[in-house]
Design an enzyme around this catalytic site. Structure first.
Site, PDB file in Angstrom:
ATOM      1  N   TYR A  24      -1.444  -0.334  10.404  1.00  0.00           N
ATOM      2  CA  TYR A  24      -1.608  -0.735   8.996  1.00  0.00           C
ATOM      3  C   TYR A  24      -0.343  -0.400   8.202  1.00  0.00           C
ATOM      4  O   TYR A  24       0.158  -1.226   7.435  1.00  0.00           O
ATOM      5  CB  TYR A  24      -2.830  -0.028   8.398  1.00  0.00           C
ATOM      6  CG  TYR A  24      -3.130  -0.435   6.967  1.00  0.00           C
ATOM      7  CD1 TYR A  24      -3.652  -1.689   6.669  1.00  0.00           C
ATOM      8  CD2 TYR A  24      -2.871   0.437   5.914  1.00  0.00           C
ATOM      9  CE1 TYR A  24      -3.923  -2.058   5.356  1.00  0.00           C
ATOM     10  CE2 TYR A  24      -3.145   0.071   4.599  1.00  0.00           C
ATOM     11  CZ  TYR A  24      -3.672  -1.171   4.324  1.00  0.00           C
ATOM     12  OH  TYR A  24      -3.934  -1.542   3.033  1.00  0.00           O
ATOM     13  N   SER A  77       0.862  -1.187   0.000  1.00  0.00           N
ATOM     14  CA  SER A  77       0.000   0.000   0.000  1.00  0.00           C
ATOM     15  C   SER A  77       0.895   1.233   0.000  1.00  0.00           C
ATOM     16  O   SER A  77       2.008   1.185   0.557  1.00  0.00           O
ATOM     17  CB  SER A  77      -0.879   0.012   1.247  1.00  0.00           C
ATOM     18  OG  SER A  77      -1.445   1.294   1.444  1.00  0.00           O
TER      19      SER A  77
HETATM   20  N1  NAD Z   1      -8.690  -0.662  -1.142  1.00  0.00           N
HETATM   21  C1  NAD Z   1      -7.641   0.115  -1.002  1.00  0.00           C
HETATM   22  O1  NAD Z   1      -7.752   1.360  -1.065  1.00  0.00           O
HETATM   23  C2  NAD Z   1      -6.266  -0.482  -0.803  1.00  0.00           C
HETATM   24  C3  NAD Z   1      -5.168   0.392  -0.853  1.00  0.00           C
HETATM   25  C4  NAD Z   1      -3.893  -0.129  -0.665  1.00  0.00           C
HETATM   26  C5  NAD Z   1      -3.701  -1.477  -0.450  1.00  0.00           C
HETATM   27  N2  NAD Z   1      -4.792  -2.311  -0.393  1.00  0.00           N
HETATM   28  C6  NAD Z   1      -4.521  -3.724  -0.144  1.00  0.00           C
HETATM   29  O2  NAD Z   1      -5.069  -4.477  -1.208  1.00  0.00           O
HETATM   30  C7  NAD Z   1      -5.415  -5.785  -0.738  1.00  0.00           C
HETATM   31  C8  NAD Z   1      -6.855  -6.077  -1.106  1.00  0.00           C
HETATM   32  O3  NAD Z   1      -7.647  -5.078  -0.527  1.00  0.00           O
HETATM   33  P1  NAD Z   1      -9.173  -4.793  -0.948  1.00  0.00           P
HETATM   34  O4  NAD Z   1      -9.350  -3.337  -0.838  1.00  0.00           O
HETATM   35  O5  NAD Z   1      -9.488  -5.501  -2.200  1.00  0.00           O
HETATM   36  O6  NAD Z   1      -9.893  -5.477   0.315  1.00  0.00           O
HETATM   37  P2  NAD Z   1     -11.319  -6.218   0.444  1.00  0.00           P
HETATM   38  O7  NAD Z   1     -11.609  -6.261   1.904  1.00  0.00           O
HETATM   39  O8  NAD Z   1     -12.301  -5.564  -0.433  1.00  0.00           O
HETATM   40  O9  NAD Z   1     -10.978  -7.681  -0.072  1.00  0.00           O
HETATM   41  C9  NAD Z   1     -10.039  -8.463   0.642  1.00  0.00           C
HETATM   42  C10 NAD Z   1     -10.360  -9.937   0.489  1.00  0.00           C
HETATM   43  O10 NAD Z   1      -9.393 -10.643   1.293  1.00  0.00           O
HETATM   44  C11 NAD Z   1     -10.097 -11.616   2.069  1.00  0.00           C
HETATM   45  N3  NAD Z   1      -9.377 -11.888   3.320  1.00  0.00           N
HETATM   46  C12 NAD Z   1      -9.233 -11.066   4.389  1.00  0.00           C
HETATM   47  N4  NAD Z   1      -8.581 -11.694   5.366  1.00  0.00           N
HETATM   48  C13 NAD Z   1      -8.292 -12.936   4.918  1.00  0.00           C
HETATM   49  C14 NAD Z   1      -7.649 -14.064   5.493  1.00  0.00           C
HETATM   50  N5  NAD Z   1      -7.172 -14.038   6.759  1.00  0.00           N
HETATM   51  N6  NAD Z   1      -7.527 -15.178   4.741  1.00  0.00           N
HETATM   52  C15 NAD Z   1      -8.031 -15.220   3.482  1.00  0.00           C
HETATM   53  N7  NAD Z   1      -8.655 -14.190   2.889  1.00  0.00           N
HETATM   54  C16 NAD Z   1      -8.797 -13.067   3.611  1.00  0.00           C
HETATM   55  C17 NAD Z   1     -11.464 -10.988   2.344  1.00  0.00           C
HETATM   56  O11 NAD Z   1     -12.424 -11.975   2.705  1.00  0.00           O
HETATM   57  C18 NAD Z   1     -11.753 -10.297   1.027  1.00  0.00           C
HETATM   58  O12 NAD Z   1     -12.421 -11.145   0.104  1.00  0.00           O
HETATM   59  C19 NAD Z   1      -5.173  -5.765   0.782  1.00  0.00           C
HETATM   60  O13 NAD Z   1      -3.908  -6.352   1.056  1.00  0.00           O
HETATM   61  C20 NAD Z   1      -5.153  -4.287   1.116  1.00  0.00           C
HETATM   62  O14 NAD Z   1      -4.403  -3.999   2.257  1.00  0.00           O
HETATM   63  C21 NAD Z   1      -6.065  -1.841  -0.568  1.00  0.00           C
END
Ligand code: NAD
Length: 267
Positions: A160, A147
């Protein structure tokens, strides 16, 4: 386009958000994709996934913090897909809150999912990725999702940011470990900015509920105002960068960092 024709890929956290967009792009590019997530195989979300993509996608319920479970996944992959070319280590959770709110239990949970979950995945899948990398032209590829919060400081995000900083450091170290041992696995990291996914929207709703930063619309407007491109990212835009790192179009890239943030960190 068939950038991943004949390739076998695994996406953790593939049921929604960025992971689901990766699955969609990978299937469109010819990959067979194994999805890992928390929900039971009989859940509606999994049924929807399997009916949308047919035989191109398989599902396995796994909490990424469960090290033993990763080895079961590796066995299933070997049996059902004959190996693995691409691992997208994406599953992650929010870890927001000011320093007073950070309990040791919360700390361990966030680090367990966001850091240990990624490390155990690599540990369990390394042999599969290595042997496929030796067979195929080009190398196997691991893409870790960090991130921009690992690169910039934002209030109430110490935990985070720490977890995502660990992903950044771990990814580069693994890239060097494999390259120096001539193990044909490239390791790269993607740094999303603000992406319109359930994780971000839930986080912003929690901030709005705290009453410290105005309503949800005010918070989204402030966020968008800080992004030079003037909008949130769509999950597909992050998936496109991941697709590039997964394909042999990036065959000379390892230990690299691709920021996908609408210019946020360039300011
Ligand atoms: N959305 C943002 O703005 C953003 C920005 C920077 C980084 N990220 C990173 O991108 C990645 C995906 O984020 P997103 O926004 O799509 O999140 P989201 O919550 O929409 O989707 C995440 C998915 O991961 C699954 N998950 C969570 N914990 C888990 C576990 N212990 N075992 C298996 N599956 C698990 C959830 O069930 C979900 O389906 C994450 O690592 C997040 O930190 C997101």
């Amino acid at each position: 386009m068939t950038y991943l024709a004949g390739r076998s890929a695994l996406v953790s956290g593939g049921l929604r958000g960025i992971g689901a967009a990766v699955v969609d792009r990978f299937v469109a590019e010819g990959a067979s994709v194994f999805v890992l997530d928390l929900q039971q195989a009989s859940s509606p979300a999994v049924e929807d996934l399997l009916s949308k993509y047919g035989g191109a996608v398989r599902y396995c319920q796994l909490d990424v913090t469960q090290e033993d479970g990763w080895y079961e996944v590796a066995n299933i992959l070997q049996k059902e897909a004959g190996g693995l070319d691409v691992f997208v280590s994406n599953a992650g959770i929010d870890g927001g809150g000011n320093v007073e709110s950070l309990t040791s239990e919360y700390f361990r949970k966030v680090m367990d999912v966001n850091v240990a979950g990624m490390l155990f995945g690599v540990k369990a899948l390394k042999n599969l990725l290595e042997s496929r990398g030796r067979e195929a032209t080009g190398e196997s590829s691991i893409i870790m999702v960090s991130s921009v919060m690992s690169q910039i400081g934002l209030a109430d995000a110490a935990l985070y940011s720490a977890s995502k900083g660990a992903v950044r450091a771990m990814s580069r170290a693994l890239a060097m470990e494999f390259a120096s041992a001539k193990i044909p696995i490239r390791v790269n990291t993607v740094f999303p900015g603000c992406v319109d996914t359930p994780l971000l929207m839930d986080t912003l709703a929690t901030i709005a509920d705290s009453g410290k930063a105005g309503g949800l619309d005010d918070i989204i407007n402030a966020l968008v105002g800080a992004v030079p491109l003037g909008r949130l990212a769509q999950a597909r835009e992050i998936a496109n960068a991941i697709l590039f790192l997964a394909s042999s179009e990036s065959s000379y890239i390892t230990g690299a960092e691709i920021v996908v943030d609408g210019g946020w960190t360039a300011q």
